[in-house]
Design a protein around this motif. Sequence first.
Motif, PDB file in Angstrom:
ATOM      1  N   TYR A 146     -12.572   5.677  29.838  1.00  0.00           N
ATOM      2  CA  TYR A 146     -13.252   5.307  30.985  1.00  0.00           C
ATOM      3  C   TYR A 146     -13.961   3.954  30.716  1.00  0.00           C
ATOM      4  CZ  TYR A 146     -15.665   5.573  35.341  1.00  0.00           C
ATOM      5  OH  TYR A 146     -15.942   4.934  36.592  1.00  0.00           O
ATOM      6  N   TYR A 158     -16.249   1.447  33.474  1.00  0.00           N
ATOM      7  CA  TYR A 158     -16.759   1.284  34.821  1.00  0.00           C
ATOM      8  C   TYR A 158     -16.341   0.024  35.440  1.00  0.00           C
ATOM      9  CZ  TYR A 158     -20.338   4.735  33.630  1.00  0.00           C
ATOM     10  OH  TYR A 158     -20.951   6.032  33.218  1.00  0.00           O
ATOM     11  N   VAL A 206     -16.369   2.670  27.992  1.00  0.00           N
ATOM     12  CA  VAL A 206     -17.504   3.475  27.528  1.00  0.00           C
ATOM     13  C   VAL A 206     -16.954   4.810  26.763  1.00  0.00           C
ATOM     14  CG1 VAL A 206     -19.367   4.974  28.406  1.00  0.00           C
ATOM     15  CG2 VAL A 206     -18.803   2.762  29.427  1.00  0.00           C
ATOM     16  N   GLY A 217     -22.117   7.625  25.192  1.00  0.00           N
ATOM     17  CA  GLY A 217     -20.997   7.832  26.213  1.00  0.00           C
ATOM     18  C   GLY A 217     -21.346   9.378  26.698  1.00  0.00           C
ATOM     19  N   SER A 260     -23.303  10.916  28.774  1.00  0.00           N
ATOM     20  CA  SER A 260     -23.425  11.224  30.207  1.00  0.00           C
ATOM     21  C   SER A 260     -22.319  10.831  31.176  1.00  0.00           C
ATOM     22  CB  SER A 260     -24.807  10.365  31.057  1.00  0.00           C
ATOM     23  OG  SER A 260     -25.809  10.862  30.227  1.00  0.00           O
ATOM     24  N   THR A 261     -21.759   9.646  30.531  1.00  0.00           N
ATOM     25  CA  THR A 261     -20.252   9.233  31.138  1.00  0.00           C
ATOM     26  C   THR A 261     -19.337  10.443  30.844  1.00  0.00           C
ATOM     27  OG1 THR A 261     -20.688   6.945  30.852  1.00  0.00           O
ATOM     28  CG2 THR A 261     -18.418   7.463  31.235  1.00  0.00           C
ATOM     29  N   ASN A 278     -19.877  13.183  33.466  1.00  0.00           N
ATOM     30  CA  ASN A 278     -19.657  12.694  34.661  1.00  0.00           C
ATOM     31  C   ASN A 278     -18.325  12.481  35.092  1.00  0.00           C
ATOM     32  OD1 ASN A 278     -22.248  12.497  35.622  1.00  0.00           O
ATOM     33  ND2 ASN A 278     -22.583  10.320  35.061  1.00  0.00           N
ATOM     34  N   CYS A 279     -17.475  12.354  33.891  1.00  0.00           N
ATOM     35  CA  CYS A 279     -15.878  12.466  34.065  1.00  0.00           C
ATOM     36  C   CYS A 279     -15.482  13.891  34.290  1.00  0.00           C
ATOM     37  CB  CYS A 279     -15.336  11.865  32.830  1.00  0.00           C
ATOM     38  SG  CYS A 279     -15.544  10.022  32.915  1.00  0.00           S
ATOM     39  N   LEU A 336     -17.221  10.986  38.576  1.00  0.00           N
ATOM     40  CA  LEU A 336     -16.669   9.652  38.581  1.00  0.00           C
ATOM     41  C   LEU A 336     -15.243   9.842  38.834  1.00  0.00           C
ATOM     42  CD1 LEU A 336     -18.269   8.358  35.390  1.00  0.00           C
ATOM     43  CD2 LEU A 336     -18.876   7.663  37.740  1.00  0.00           C
ATOM     44  N   GLY A 353     -18.539   5.988  22.349  1.00  0.00           N
ATOM     45  CA  GLY A 353     -17.285   6.292  23.004  1.00  0.00           C
ATOM     46  C   GLY A 353     -16.283   6.782  22.498  1.00  0.00           C
TER      47      GLY A 353
END
Length: 592
Positions: A347, A349, A360, A383, A385-386, A389-390, A395, A559
């Motif tokens: 992923y 952004y 990320v 990475g 929090s990303t 959120n995935c 996201l 990541g």
Amino acid sequence: MTKSKFIMHYLLLNKFSYLLAIVCIFIVNYLQVEIPRYIQLAVDLLNQSTLESKAGLVENVEWVIALSVVMVVVRILSRMYALNPGRITEAALKNDVFHRLNRLPSTFHDKFASGKLISIINNDLNGIRLFYGIGFLQLFNILFALSLTPIWMWKISPELTLYSVIPIAIAAIIFRIGFRKLRALHAERLNRLQDLSEQLMNYLSGIDLIKNQQMGDWVTNEVNKVNRRLYDCTMQIAKIQTIYMPILDYANHFMKVLILGLGGYYLLQAKLTIGEITAFLSYSVLLALPLMHLGRIVTVYQMGMISIDSVQNILNNAVPSTDMLRMDDNEKSALRRSTLSVQNLSYGYPNAKDKQSQMVLKDLSFSIEPGEKVGVLGSIGAGKSTLVNCLNHHLSLDPGQIFWGDKDITQVSRQDWRSYVRTITQDPFLFSATISENVKFGAKRKNQDVDELDVAQVLELSQLQEDVQRFGARDQTLVGEKGIMLSGGQKQRLSIARALLTPSDLIIMDNVLSAVDYETERTILKGVFNRIQEQSLLVVSHRVSALEYMDKILVLEQGEIIARGTHAELLESSSYYRQTWELQQHESEASA
């Protein structure tokens, strides 16, 4: 939805009320033009002294009184039927707008600041309320007045009617010039209001920082700049309204002078009677009222059109097609207690300049079995929090990367997906309500009945019960706006209690124990394990101590997953994990 369809949709929402309003408005305007006719007959009978003339005079006066009473009653009804739909439309639109905002993805909210959205809901919807209320009423008042009144004036004197139209026609041309200028200024004013609302919300959210850093003067200056632009725009509108709007009033006064002058001349020529001139002047007043209201309705119309554009920016934003699909109970039950599979998840952004170099997350693969407890360790910027959120589909993802059982989560609506997955973030949002109500929030969403013993139990599990008992009102204590009355650790523990109250298949804890000490952290995790033995758990943290009892741990760095295994296995195989563990052990001992 186009603007015309939008207008028709909400007009039809109150079609019966509007139809009754039109009938009442027509009756009011018909009675208004009928009453001067009886006044004319009465005035002409004043010069006669016969018994028949006196009887006729009394009869005409009675008709005037009776018609006036009926007109008052019908006018009240017309206002009720015409103005109430404006309020109804405003309420319906607020529900529609909030419903759409609640379903739009995060990409929309990234583009529109909360302050702008609040301004649209408050200021723009107020303009739409006036458009569907007072705008509708005055529109038909003007239409019927400008169609019926000239007909009755023409019956008395066609020549005088034509002369009366001349000042009105000249004023209408001048008025149109101001009308064009106002539209652009009204649009600018609403944009300025949105800017001011956005800025005020930002500064109020950081009011403590502003005070601590003594930034008050700078903030005041910034607000003054935005407020000044709004003031300048408003003053331009006021100047145009002051210059152009009274033109119609001046035309009306000139029309009256013209009627008196020419009417007197026609009276001397015996072409008109005193009663006819009196009636004609009454009609000129009736003609003047809608002309005076024309300036207001133009303003209401412009505000309404501009406000509709703003609201359509929200309503016309597309909700992802998958979010429109809902699973039935059988489909939901079939997917209960499934395995979460992440397959080659990458992923970056969307706003990154070089997407390839700004990825990320890079080619992550792992799974979480039903009832399995998994930890993710990573430093700041790894990475974490990303990834969270995935997994919770906050996201927007490409298909084929995350599966729940055999179902791709991109093919599941976000609302359905969140019935399986619950996320607890490190910055929980608390409502300005009691502790108990904040805990019950998730259960209210599902319309479940919650026993107070359940609330006490989850507060105990999250190590918050002792703190609550020290409060004067205990679990009925108001936490204040965004939980301002609680400490950071208390907020996090309250959010854990809220998540534990209602069951879900997978609970994701995103660094939620960062504000508590190591011992409290272990106690909370043990309580969580006991509470959700059959549920899956993903704990994301930068603390090794929060993860040592997990079934497996993923080590995330820049990541990528650089190691995986149990706590004991990683101490042997991963130097990064071992060094982090040793460093945090020293910190824990020093703190003790």
